[in-house]
Write an enzyme that holds these catalytic residues in place. Sequence first.
Site, mmCIF file in Angstrom:
data_model
loop_
_atom_site.group_PDB
_atom_site.id
_atom_site.type_symbol
_atom_site.label_atom_id
_atom_site.label_comp_id
_atom_site.label_asym_id
_atom_site.label_seq_id
_atom_site.Cartn_x
_atom_site.Cartn_y
_atom_site.Cartn_z
ATOM 1 N N ASP A 1 -0.116 3.786 7.770
ATOM 2 C CA ASP A 1 -0.600 2.795 7.020
ATOM 3 C C ASP A 1 -2.148 2.988 6.764
ATOM 4 O OD1 ASP A 1 -0.420 -0.251 6.507
ATOM 5 O OD2 ASP A 1 -1.898 -0.277 7.832
ATOM 6 N N GLY B 1 -6.367 -6.346 3.940
ATOM 7 C CA GLY B 1 -5.978 -7.496 3.953
ATOM 8 C C GLY B 1 -6.993 -8.476 3.090
ATOM 9 N N LYS C 1 -3.776 3.311 2.875
ATOM 10 C CA LYS C 1 -5.280 2.593 2.475
ATOM 11 C C LYS C 1 -6.209 3.465 2.063
ATOM 12 C CE LYS C 1 -3.821 -1.258 5.303
ATOM 13 N NZ LYS C 1 -3.699 -1.733 6.763
ATOM 14 N N GLU D 1 -5.445 -5.961 -4.466
ATOM 15 C CA GLU D 1 -6.385 -6.258 -3.177
ATOM 16 C C GLU D 1 -6.025 -6.304 -2.016
ATOM 17 O OE1 GLU D 1 -9.985 -6.621 -4.130
ATOM 18 O OE2 GLU D 1 -9.638 -6.117 -1.975
ATOM 19 N N LYS E 1 0.885 -1.205 0.090
ATOM 20 C CA LYS E 1 0.000 -0.059 0.085
ATOM 21 C C LYS E 1 0.716 1.430 -0.040
ATOM 22 C CE LYS E 1 -0.352 -2.562 3.037
ATOM 23 N NZ LYS E 1 -0.501 -3.413 3.968
ATOM 24 N N VAL F 1 -5.435 -3.322 0.750
ATOM 25 C CA VAL F 1 -6.131 -2.517 1.528
ATOM 26 C C VAL F 1 -7.143 -3.561 2.369
ATOM 27 C CG1 VAL F 1 -7.926 -0.801 1.541
ATOM 28 C CG2 VAL F 1 -6.218 -0.722 0.038
HETATM 29 N N1 HSE Z 1 -0.091 -3.458 10.005
HETATM 30 C C1 HSE Z 1 -1.217 -3.450 9.355
HETATM 31 C C2 HSE Z 1 -2.352 -3.395 10.478
HETATM 32 C C3 HSE Z 1 -1.391 -4.407 8.380
HETATM 33 O O1 HSE Z 1 -2.032 -3.470 11.577
HETATM 34 O O2 HSE Z 1 -3.702 -3.465 10.089
HETATM 35 C C4 HSE Z 1 -0.938 -4.498 7.090
HETATM 36 O O3 HSE Z 1 -1.195 -3.369 6.649
#
Ligand code: HSE
Length: 436
Positions: free
Chosen positions: A201, A134, A205, A129, A105, A132
């Site tokens: 993160d 998982g 996304k 896919e 991402k 974003v």
């Molecule tokens: N580190 C991310 C989370 C998962 O804690 O959701 C991977 O994007």
Amino acid sequence: MEPIQVGLLGIGTVGSGTFQVLARNQEEIRRRAGRGIEITMVADLDVERARALVGDRSKVVADAREVIANPAIDIVVELIGGYGIARQLVLEAIAAGKHVVTANKALLAVHGSEIFAAARDKGVMVAFEAAVAGGIPIIKALREGLTANQIEWIAGIINGTTNFILSEMRDKGLDFADALSEAKRLGYAEADPTFDIEGIDAAHKITLMSAIAFGIPVQFSKAHVEGITSLQSVDIHYAEQLGYRIKLLGITRRLSTGIELRVHPTLVPAKRLIANVEGAMNAVMVQADAVGTTLYYGKGAGSEPTASAVIADLVDITRLHTADPCSRVPHLAFQPDELHATVVLPISEVVTAFYLRLQVADEKGVLADITRILADVDISIDAVLQRESEEGENKTDLIILTHQTPEGKMRAALAKMQSLSTVLAPIVSIRKEELA
Ligand code: HSE
């Protein structure tokens, strides 16, 4: 037909999950895809570990460029992560005419425009896919399932680590540092959790979802990003008394003036389904004109959930790689020449309601001074709660929920309130969304 051949760059948690799921479900996947899908090459710097994981099913090499150079490989799966070598390898794979599947991402949110343009030039697909939420098929839902709709807004819990931390803070009354330690102990947080806890993160996304939802370029640099590091459990508990939960939300909304793109802790009514998404789970709420509200829930990380998304992309590519590139689903849902340069609004122009917590002197006239400042900038109060402060006598916690206001006005009011001698500590302000 011969199986399609896949080369994997990086075999960690997601890569080994991809191997397992492909092996376990190969017959069903073949029936769906129309031909087999085989990972025939793996590149990983730790060749011994990689060999131990894949056995004799794939050729293991240390140099990713050997995979890219192999003419038999149709699809390259990038699971290295980060912006550095991953960017170079993805661009090289595209230049070599390979389709690319990536869970990265960060790479796409920052360098997506360059990567999608390169892919268009070469007529190859870049599928993401797994980047974003998982295992939740949210890219597919936004790009295809909701294609009839004008999407109005998206609000998502799209970082499991921070959702786990917030759940621990609420359930157990832990402060942030202790909840983070617990997340590390249980393997939810990485050794360096910066991207998660600072909201980066989640911002990667929501940037990708915003582009797909509204037909705009990916532009992570325009996102407003706040994490949860300064969140205090006292605010989680006051919010609860007022009927709200605090979640780290990624939000993107289309207005007539532009697009909102933001990540920050947010009060959400406790009665909303999304407010009840706990632990490391993810959920994405989409508001669209024809379908109304839809909600997507599931595991946002982990070996097999993320592999599920990677393999879905492999199946899509297997089905479509012989199609005319113009007949495929566009990378960002809209035809590339139909992307709009709609402005992303600065946070000062974003309109939300607010939760405020002020520690004030317990004296007459204090509440009147504060409400006057809010009234002077046209901010209307929704609810007020006053509680004895834990920090000593003659101090009181004043909690105010406001109605919606442009953030610029709230910042002006906050500066004035903060300068009152009766306001004894930095004011806490957290945005509130009804998500109705
Ligand atoms: N580190 C991310 C989370 C998962 O804690 O959701 C991977 O994007």
